[in-house]
Scaffold this motif. Structure first.
Motif, short mmCIF file in Angstrom:
data_model
loop_
_atom_site.label_atom_id
_atom_site.label_comp_id
_atom_site.label_asym_id
_atom_site.label_seq_id
_atom_site.Cartn_x
_atom_site.Cartn_y
_atom_site.Cartn_z
N ALA A 259 -8.48 -3.01 -8.21
CA ALA A 259 -7.88 -4.16 -8.89
C ALA A 259 -7.47 -3.75 -10.31
CB ALA A 259 -8.85 -5.32 -8.95
N VAL B 198 -4.39 1.26 -9.82
CA VAL B 198 -4.92 0.81 -8.53
C VAL B 198 -5.36 1.98 -7.66
CG1 VAL B 198 -3.56 -1.30 -8.59
CG2 VAL B 198 -2.61 0.74 -7.52
N ILE C 146 -5.59 -6.53 -2.65
CA ILE C 146 -6.32 -6.52 -3.93
C ILE C 146 -6.84 -7.92 -4.21
CG2 ILE C 146 -6.17 -6.08 -6.41
CD1 ILE C 146 -3.91 -4.14 -5.82
N LEU D 246 -7.29 0.28 -2.65
CA LEU D 246 -6.61 -0.04 -3.90
C LEU D 246 -7.58 -0.75 -4.85
CD1 LEU D 246 -3.14 -1.24 -2.57
CD2 LEU D 246 -3.86 1.04 -3.27
#
Length: 288
Positions: free
Chosen positions: A172, A204, A285, A170
């Motif tokens: 940020a 993301v 994240i 993922l």
């Protein structure tokens, strides 16, 4: 016995008794047309005509377009259109059911009316934690020798490639300071990240935008559906750069942050969902 034979002879005589059908002129009594026949001929003729009429009618109904003019019979074109409309309506019903399911899922995401789940950091799949017996985890003598041999071979292996531990990484959405952390116990299903004005908000992961609209409570909101049942929600946006139905890549700019008109600084409310359950975005994240 003679009575039955007599009846048969009388019936036979009536059937085969010859008669003449004559057409005369009414004024002059001149014969115009005459025909010799008996009851058997009449019966055979009527039967033959009836069979021919039935066969002709059956042929017309079964093999010619003339059956469309018979009351109660639909045309071939109407049947074809009815079949196509039935198939289209069935497909539309399936699409509507899918859209209703998506809208219901998005509604739950926006309202937060769901239970949270605990996920492992190394996997985006919920799993139960079980206690293991330390004695059972100890390798035996043969297993220990095999491990030492493999470790010795891998120590000087120059062609081994590193592989990721998770199937999806993922990205940020923004870099900033987390001013309000995730707290499922208090129905705080999002993290608030303070950022500078006009900061671009990025996706993301790769996915499809399922919602991009303004809401009275959260301002501009964008919802993106990703693979593996993951949904990311971005709230408090100033400008939306994508529309519903757009396909986005990982790290692609979705919107921009800005002042919300209430005297508050620019900030992003970010939510992360997996299979209909909210999860803590900071587990996966790093916003700072």
């Amino acid at each position: 016995m003679s009575a039955k034979r007599l009846k048969k002879q009388i019936l036979k005589k009536k059937l085969f008794n010859k008669n003449r059908l004559v057409i005369l002129n009414e004024d002059t009594f001149e014969e115009i047309f005459s025909l010799r026949l008996n009851l058997m001929n009449v019966f055979v003729g009527l039967t033959t005509v009836s069979i021919v009429m039935i066969a002709l009618t059956t042929y017309i109904i079964a093999f010619t377009p003339l059956r469309e003019y018979i009351p109660g019979y639909a045309s071939t074109q109407l049947k074809r259109q009815a079949t196509e409309n039935a198939i289209k309506s069935d497909s539309l019903i399936k699409v509507l059911d899918q859209e209703k399911a998506y809208l219901a899922s998005i509604k739950k995401v926006l309202t937060g009316d769901l239970d949270h789940t605990k996920l492992s950091r190394d996997s985006i799949v919920a799993a139960e934690q079980q206690e293991l017996d330390p004695e059972k985890m100890q390798p035996n003598e043969a297993d220990q020798k095999l491990r030492e041999q493999v470790a010795l071979e891998d120590k000087y292996n120059l062609f081994e490639k590193a592989t990721p531990r998770v199937s999806q990484v993922l990205f940020a959405p923004v870099k900033g300071t987390v001013t309000q952390p995730y707290n499922a116990a208090k129905k705080q299903l999002y993290v608030t990240v303070a950022v500078a004005n006009n900061t671009p908000v990025k996706s993301v992961a790769a996915g499809t935008v399922v919602l991009a609209d303004w809401t009275p409570t959260n301002g501009n909101v964008m919802v993106v559906r990703h693979n593996d049942g993951i949904i990311s929600v971005y709230k408090g946006l100033a400008v939306l750069n994508k529309e519903q139905g757009d396909v986005v890549r990982s790290g692609e700019v979705l919107a921009q942050t800005g002042f919300n008109g209430k005297g508050e600084a620019a900030q992003l409310h970010f939510e992360l969902w997996k299979d209909g359950y909210p999860i803590n975005p900071t587990q996966f994240i790093n916003f700072e």
